[in-house]
Design an enzyme around this catalytic site. Sequence first.
Site, PDB file in Angstrom:
ATOM      1  CG  HIS A 222      -2.347 -18.647  -4.664  1.00 35.93           C
ATOM      2  ND1 HIS A 222      -3.714 -18.779  -4.719  1.00 35.93           N
ATOM      3  CD2 HIS A 222      -1.993 -17.954  -5.774  1.00 35.93           C
ATOM      4  CE1 HIS A 222      -4.166 -18.187  -5.806  1.00 35.93           C
ATOM      5  NE2 HIS A 222      -3.140 -17.686  -6.472  1.00 35.93           N
TER       6      HIS A 222
ATOM      7  NE  ARG B 187       7.935 -23.113 -15.673  1.00 36.10           N
ATOM      8  CZ  ARG B 187       7.635 -24.291 -15.147  1.00 36.10           C
ATOM      9  NH1 ARG B 187       6.519 -24.418 -14.441  1.00 36.10           N
ATOM     10  NH2 ARG B 187       8.430 -25.328 -15.310  1.00 36.10           N
TER      11      ARG B 187
ATOM     12  CB  VAL C  64      -0.421  -9.405  -6.428  1.00 36.10           C
ATOM     13  CG1 VAL C  64      -1.475 -10.146  -7.249  1.00 36.10           C
ATOM     14  CG2 VAL C  64      -1.101  -8.396  -5.502  1.00 36.10           C
TER      15      VAL C  64
ATOM     16  CG  ASN D 123      -4.263  -8.331 -18.297  1.00 38.64           C
ATOM     17  OD1 ASN D 123      -4.503  -7.327 -18.955  1.00 38.64           O
ATOM     18  ND2 ASN D 123      -4.059  -9.512 -18.858  1.00 38.64           N
TER      19      ASN D 123
END
Length: 332
Positions: free
Chosen positions: A190, A97, A133, A14
């Site tokens: 993050h 995960r 990313v 995506n």
Amino acid sequence: MGHKKTVSIIGAGNVGEHIASLLVLKGAVNIRLFDLPKKDGEKLYAHVKGKALDMLQMACALGIDTDISGFVVDQNGNGYEALEGSDIVVITAGFPRKPGMSRDDLLGINISIMNTISEQIKKYAKNSIVIVVTNPVDIMTYAVYKLLGCNRKRVIGMAGVLDSSRFRTFISLELNVSPKDVHAYVIGGHGDEMVPLAGVSNVGGIPISTLIDEKKIKELVERTRFGGGEIVDYMGTSAYHAPAASVVEMIESVALNAKRVLTCSVLLDEEASKYYEAENLCVGVPVKLGENGVEKIVKVPMTDFERDLWMKSVASVKKNIAIADEFVSKYI
């Protein structure tokens, strides 16, 4: 028109697909998209080639002059020859995960993937700027930096650009103003311990503390910290439009030498390490991004409260870095 930079995107899920699509629409760079074949039953599909061809036809329909190609790779590192000549490499590939999987298990699997990709970058695109990313992004950025063994300025994690855009969105919605006039930074790891800096946030130069009451600011800060989870609750999957747009902001700053100041996860230099009290780890701070990667790390002022939150965020990242080092040491 001058020479276009070449951007290679590893991972056409995506986020990777939407990065490519946005870059096609802008028409400023050449794009190479890499991914594993997709299995459906007994059949393997070269879906990355189909996605690239679809986007090329989209560009034609819109009258955009661009170049995008798709390349099928495997888990052993085969098929990456087209990385050669890349100016920027974006890594979105990674393993999600699964139920019953510990965070350590996930770290081990994704660091193994980072190692395979890093080997190919060293082989075919050793001078490229690398944007990471894959989550957990601070840890994966650190792992890629260690695995590549390159200058710290060349490895950059996408984190704070996305988090800052969420904070700016919520401020603009609260005040009913254009997000173009909202200036706000989110620093730190993050994750849930990120640090939205309300103290330096402003609208057209006016501090938000004079426009929004303290209680509401705290609500906006909390919504920002859990902004990713809010989208997961709505969609049942992670966000991809805003993350992709955030990566494109970084790519453009590098490819066009725009020298934007954006919050990114980077390894701090000696001077910044002293100011931020964070050594030997990658964490989100404002940096100036140009054609050579990180040109400068910006020291952003913090209130005492924000500094305390920052130190908690750094401690959380440092704990995970120690675990990651054990996995990385197997490959270097």
